[in-house]
Design a protein around this motif. Structure first.
Motif: not given
Length: 565
Positions: A56-67, A333-336, A400-408, A446-449
């Motif tokens: 939950x934390x790693x996903x949230x921080x990753x999406x925050x960084x990407x957006x 997740x961690x290294x993403x 590209x980073x967003x595609x990494x996180x989503x997976x497709x 943060x709200x969306x996640x």
């Protein structure tokens, strides 16, 4: 002594002219209320979810960084160049699709990542070149059409994946099995603390080298007992060198840990310790003078290392007394997350350098008054092309980073909704302010996640299971209400655009014209004298005591001509 008092007087007058307590109070009040509610929504799944999984934390921080990176990219166009690009998502898609096509053709992942950003920049030039001579509103209409053309093209081309799109493989899966758990123990042990101590020893040896080097230049040694209070001198030279070396060394340690150089597999405690050290260095580099001016706190490199050593001791002792083995996430997740945050920091630094350079000042000149900029020989078309190319290149990288996180990547994942979400982020955070763009992305993501996590918990039982409530759609309503509130009460956002020196100088003159009565008249005569001997032809023959600022440009010009006569 006289110069110091005069400079302080000038700064006080400028601060008085710039200070708007009502506006600042409204901005901060909205930010605190909104931030508090969003943080509460983020904490709710942790309190009632009953899970210690760190995804939950790693996903949230990753999406925050990407957006946040995508917001920075859009802010270059909207905030600094003055071009409303409503088709931003199309260029994000170009970066993602270019990456997967290069990888499928056998190109290395790192080279594919670089080529994807370049491709997005080139496509940005090609697709928007015919419309660059349009006015801003028509340019916005054209770009949203361009974004939809890109999406529909990849949807109907089998070579580009069609409706199904492509799966995006993660490079880390080649080194370690998929879904490998990580960070079972985030506290230091004998193996990890030895690596951290070796890192500190290398930093100390480099400090000895810098001290010897700059002692010969400045003829005085570095003094720990006398921390520097002004910019320049051996103290700042040594500390800047130490900070740069420590950042470089920390990145090397994380990379070596990633490849299993310290025990066969990555150690989470090493990564976490290095990240804490880098965060401390970030705050020292950016806020040491602010702390000194406001709170009289002398924060130097030695204090940073002391705080870090206290963390090491606390983590090592706590690791024996209360070993934590229930926390976990996956290596991917961690290294993403680390990759996204790293690319964000690099992009922020580059974009800050761009907007503060002569190129960035010219972009703002075209935004404010393109006729005046053209009249002094600047090419409107040329600067728009360069600005859009740079902006879309950064968008391609984060695509590209967003595609990494989503997976497709699929055509339905690149709708105009994402573009308007980015607009909300920079409006809430502050247009033409990079810190504001990042902060806006932080709040909205943060709200969306949090809403997405609460929606997932409805399917697994617990306190959210009995609620017939769509948290995701409700989060969109909340964002809409927040946008309306900011447009009404704080249209400049939480962090308004920083004023340049020319605007500060005009505010000084305006404040002087208002403070000519009473005790201020003597000060005005002094400042007028210093300005006259400075050789500024614009104000050499003007009497600041009688200078009046009017809103009408023609009246300003006529008053100026009469005074010159």
């Amino acid at each position: 002594m006289i110069n110091e008092k005069l400079n302080q007087t000038v700064e006080d007058i400028i601060a008085k002219a710039e200070y708007n307590p009502k506006s600042q109070t409204v901005n901060y009040t909205l930010a605190i209320i909104m931030g508090g509610l969003i943080f509460l929504s983020f904490v709710l799944p942790l309190v009632f979810g009953g899970s210690t999984n760190l995804d939950y934390f790693t996903f949230t921080i990753t999406f925050i960084a990407i957006f946040a990176g995508l917001s920075l990219s859009l802010n270059m166009e909207v905030g600094f160049l003055g071009l409303p690009n409503f088709g931003k998502i199309g260029f994000i898609a170009v970066g993602a699709y270019s990456y997967i096509l290069f990888v499928n053709s056998g190109v290395n992942e790192i080279l594919s990542f670089i080529f994807a950003g370049i491709s997005a920049g080139v496509f940005g030039i090609i697709l928007t070149l015919p419309s660059l001579r349009l006015k801003e509103d028509y340019f916005a209409i054209v770009t949203i059409v361009v974004g939809e053309i890109i999406r529909e093209t990849v949807r109907n081309q089998h070579q580009l994946g069609g409706f199904e799109g492509f799966a995006v493989p993660l490079p880390i899966d080649r080194l370690y099995p998929s879904n490998t758990t990580f960070l079972q123990n985030i506290l230091l042990n004998n193996n990890s603390i030895s690596i951290i101590l070796i890192t500190l020893i290398l930093i100390f040896l480099y400090f000895i080298y810098l001290n010897q080097k700059y002692s010969k230049i400045y003829a005085v040694p570095y003094s720990i007992s006398e921390p520097f209070v002004t910019k320049g001198g051996i103290q700042e030279e040594v500390e800047n060198g130490l900070i740069n070396f420590t950042i470089f060394l920390g990145i090397i340690v994380i990379v070596l840990n990633f490849f299993g150089s310290f025990g066969g597999s990555p150690n989470g405690a090493i990564d976490l310790s290095i990240l804490i050290l880098l965060i401390l260095l970030f705050f020292q580099r950016n806020y040491k003078f602010a702390l000194l001016r406001k709170y009289d706190i002398h924060w130097d490199f030695l204090k940073t290392i002391i705080v870090f050593m206290l963390y090491i001791i606390f983590s090592y002792v706590l690791g024996f007394v209360f070993p934590v083995n229930s926390l976990s996430t996956t290596l991917s997740n961690w290294y993403n997350m680390l990759l996204a945050v790293g690319v964000l920091l690099i992009s922020y630094k580059l974009i800050e350098d761009i907007v503060k350079s002569p190129f960035g000042r010219t972009m703002r000149a075209f935004r404010d008054d393109d006729t005046s900029a053209i009249s002094v020989g600047k090419s409107l078309l040329g600067y728009r092309i360069k600005g859009l190319a740079l902006s879309n290149m950064f968008a391609g990288f984060f695509g590209v980073l967003l595609a990494y996180q989503v997976g497709s990547i699929t055509p339905d994942g690149y709708t105009p909704t994402t573009t308007f979400t980015l607009y909300i982020m920079i409006i809430v955070g502050g247009t033409a302010n990079n810190i504001g763009a990042i902060f806006g992305a932080f709040l909205i993501q943060l709200l969306f996640q949090a809403a997405s996590k609460m929606g997932d918990l409805q399917n697994v039982g617990g306190i959210f299971a009995g609620l017939r409530f769509d948290f995701v759609n409700f989060s969109l309503i909340v964002v809409g209400v927040v946008l309306i509130l900011f447009l009404i009460f704080a249209p400049e956002g939480i962090f308004p655009e920083q004023k340049n020196q020319n605007e500060r100088y005009l505010k000084l003159l305006k404040q002087l014209s208002l403070d000519t009565e009473g005790s201020k008249s003597y000060l005005v005569r002094i400042l007028s004298f210093f300005m006259s001997i400075a050789g500024d032809n614009s104000f050499r023959h003007q009497n600041l005591r009688g200078l009046e600022f009017t809103e009408n440009t023609d009246e300003k010009s006529s008053n100026y001509e009469e005074e010159m006569k």
